[in-house]
Scaffold this active site. Structure first.
Site, mmCIF file in Angstrom:
data_model
loop_
_atom_site.group_PDB
_atom_site.id
_atom_site.type_symbol
_atom_site.label_atom_id
_atom_site.label_comp_id
_atom_site.label_asym_id
_atom_site.label_seq_id
_atom_site.Cartn_x
_atom_site.Cartn_y
_atom_site.Cartn_z
ATOM 1 N N LYS A 46 6.404 -4.771 0.663
ATOM 2 C CA LYS A 46 7.105 -3.518 0.101
ATOM 3 C C LYS A 46 6.200 -2.514 0.729
ATOM 4 C CE LYS A 46 6.386 -4.583 -4.267
ATOM 5 N NZ LYS A 46 6.014 -6.086 -4.224
ATOM 6 N N ARG B 139 8.218 -2.373 -13.131
ATOM 7 C CA ARG B 139 7.926 -3.733 -13.034
ATOM 8 C C ARG B 139 8.039 -4.402 -14.245
ATOM 9 N NH1 ARG B 139 3.886 -3.284 -8.964
ATOM 10 N NH2 ARG B 139 2.606 -5.438 -8.463
ATOM 11 N N ARG C 276 -4.334 -11.575 3.791
ATOM 12 C CA ARG C 276 -4.628 -9.973 3.362
ATOM 13 C C ARG C 276 -6.150 -10.095 2.631
ATOM 14 N NH1 ARG C 276 -0.650 -6.321 0.167
ATOM 15 N NH2 ARG C 276 -1.699 -7.524 -1.648
ATOM 16 N N ARG D 127 -0.411 -13.404 -10.342
ATOM 17 C CA ARG D 127 0.275 -12.255 -10.110
ATOM 18 C C ARG D 127 2.036 -12.697 -9.994
ATOM 19 N NH1 ARG D 127 -2.945 -10.006 -5.754
ATOM 20 N NH2 ARG D 127 -1.268 -8.950 -5.030
ATOM 21 N N ARG E 184 -9.383 -7.101 -0.882
ATOM 22 C CA ARG E 184 -8.853 -6.408 -2.071
ATOM 23 C C ARG E 184 -9.370 -7.277 -3.106
ATOM 24 N NH1 ARG E 184 -2.786 -4.437 -2.522
ATOM 25 N NH2 ARG E 184 -2.943 -5.477 -4.652
HETATM 26 P P1 ADP Z 1 1.103 -6.074 -5.136
HETATM 27 O O1 ADP Z 1 2.723 -5.620 -4.955
HETATM 28 O O2 ADP Z 1 0.636 -6.633 -3.857
HETATM 29 O O3 ADP Z 1 1.023 -7.094 -6.416
HETATM 30 P P2 ADP Z 1 0.293 -3.564 -6.134
HETATM 31 O O4 ADP Z 1 -0.626 -2.628 -5.272
HETATM 32 O O5 ADP Z 1 1.772 -2.903 -6.283
HETATM 33 O O6 ADP Z 1 0.393 -5.114 -5.710
HETATM 34 O O7 ADP Z 1 -0.272 -3.710 -7.588
HETATM 35 C C1 ADP Z 1 -1.594 -4.236 -7.987
HETATM 36 C C2 ADP Z 1 -1.735 -4.166 -9.439
HETATM 37 O O8 ADP Z 1 -1.656 -3.183 -9.811
HETATM 38 C C3 ADP Z 1 -0.759 -5.291 -10.067
HETATM 39 O O9 ADP Z 1 -1.109 -6.568 -10.179
HETATM 40 C C4 ADP Z 1 -0.916 -4.552 -11.632
HETATM 41 O O10 ADP Z 1 -2.023 -5.059 -12.292
HETATM 42 C C5 ADP Z 1 -1.129 -3.128 -11.304
HETATM 43 N N1 ADP Z 1 0.132 -2.314 -11.129
HETATM 44 C C6 ADP Z 1 0.764 -1.831 -10.157
HETATM 45 N N2 ADP Z 1 1.887 -1.299 -10.738
HETATM 46 C C7 ADP Z 1 2.133 -1.558 -11.924
HETATM 47 C C8 ADP Z 1 3.178 -1.520 -12.701
HETATM 48 N N3 ADP Z 1 4.350 -0.678 -12.317
HETATM 49 N N4 ADP Z 1 3.032 -1.879 -14.112
HETATM 50 C C9 ADP Z 1 2.141 -2.403 -14.273
HETATM 51 N N5 ADP Z 1 0.994 -2.820 -13.537
HETATM 52 C C10 ADP Z 1 1.098 -2.203 -12.115
#
Ligand code: ADP
Length: 189
Positions: free
Chosen positions: A15, A91, A130, A147, A136
């Site tokens: 994404k 989400r 990654r 996740r 990370r």
């Molecule tokens: P990825 O899509 O690779 O899992 P992101 O960078 O989008 O990674 O998100 C990393 C973490 O940040 C998520 O696992 C969550 O803990 C938190 N997070 C990000 N966006 C949200 C959201 N919209 N609602 C709740 N938690 C979020």
């Protein structure tokens, strides 16, 4: 002119990468809640300290915190046009409903929701790679599996939510970055 898009898809679907290209081609501002949270963690803010614990477990940060962050960003939008691409947000159904309300209060609404589809084994392999490259702290196998399961239970219901609104566009996320981008751009031709 307003343009409001959402990128939906499992962690590791690409994404962020595709969002950057689309935002540059269409002059949109990328609004990544993950990046916003990581910036808090880096700056060591109170929110960042709390969020890091949750993120490292692969859980979701609370809807109130996330919606508050997004509301602040949207309030900075110029009157002339709200042009955003939401990446990693919403989400949960509660976040999606809050976004609908925020946009309605701005007299605007979503144009499309792009679902990047990649099978589970492929995304896990990508995230493990990654982890090696970027280190990370939420990219370890246990957190990755969590996740994925959080995605399936809390985020995947949004596919139907947006499909019912006639907004969903499916994009095959397998193949090279350029292959995927070509398919994605096809929706805007
Ligand atoms: P990825 O899509 O690779 O899992 P992101 O960078 O989008 O990674 O998100 C990393 C973490 O940040 C998520 O696992 C969550 O803990 C938190 N997070 C990000 N966006 C949200 C959201 N919209 N609602 C709740 N938690 C979020």
């Amino acid at each position: 002119m307003n343009e409001l898009l959402i990128f939906l898809g499992p962690p590791g679907a690409g994404k962020g990468t595709q969002a950057k290209k689309l935002c540059s081609d269409r002059s949109l501002t990328q609004l990544s809640t993950g990046d916003m949270l990581r910036s808090h963690v880096k700056r060591g803010t109170e929110l960042g300290v709390e969020a890091k614990k949750i993120m490292d477990r692969g859980e979701l940060v609370s809807d109130d915190i996330i919606v508050g962050m997004v509301r602040d960003e949207l309030s900075n939008a110029s009157d002339g046009g709200a042009r955003f691409l939401f990446d990693g947000f919403p989400r949960t159904t509660a976040q999606a409903e809050a976004l609908d309300n925020l946009l309605a209060s701005m007299n605007t609404g979503l144009d499309a929701v792009l679902l990047l589809e990649v099978n589970e084994e492929e995304v896990i392999q990508r995230l493990l790679k990654r982890a090696e490259l970027e280190g990370r702290s939420d990219d370890n196998e246990e957190t990755i599996r969590n996740r994925m399961s959080v995605y399936k239970s809390q985020t995947a219901p949004l596919i139907e939510y947006y499909d019912n609104k006639g907004l969903l566009k499916r994009v095959d996320g397998q193949g090279t970055i350029d292959d995927v981008y070509a398919r994605l751009s096809g929706h805007f031709a």
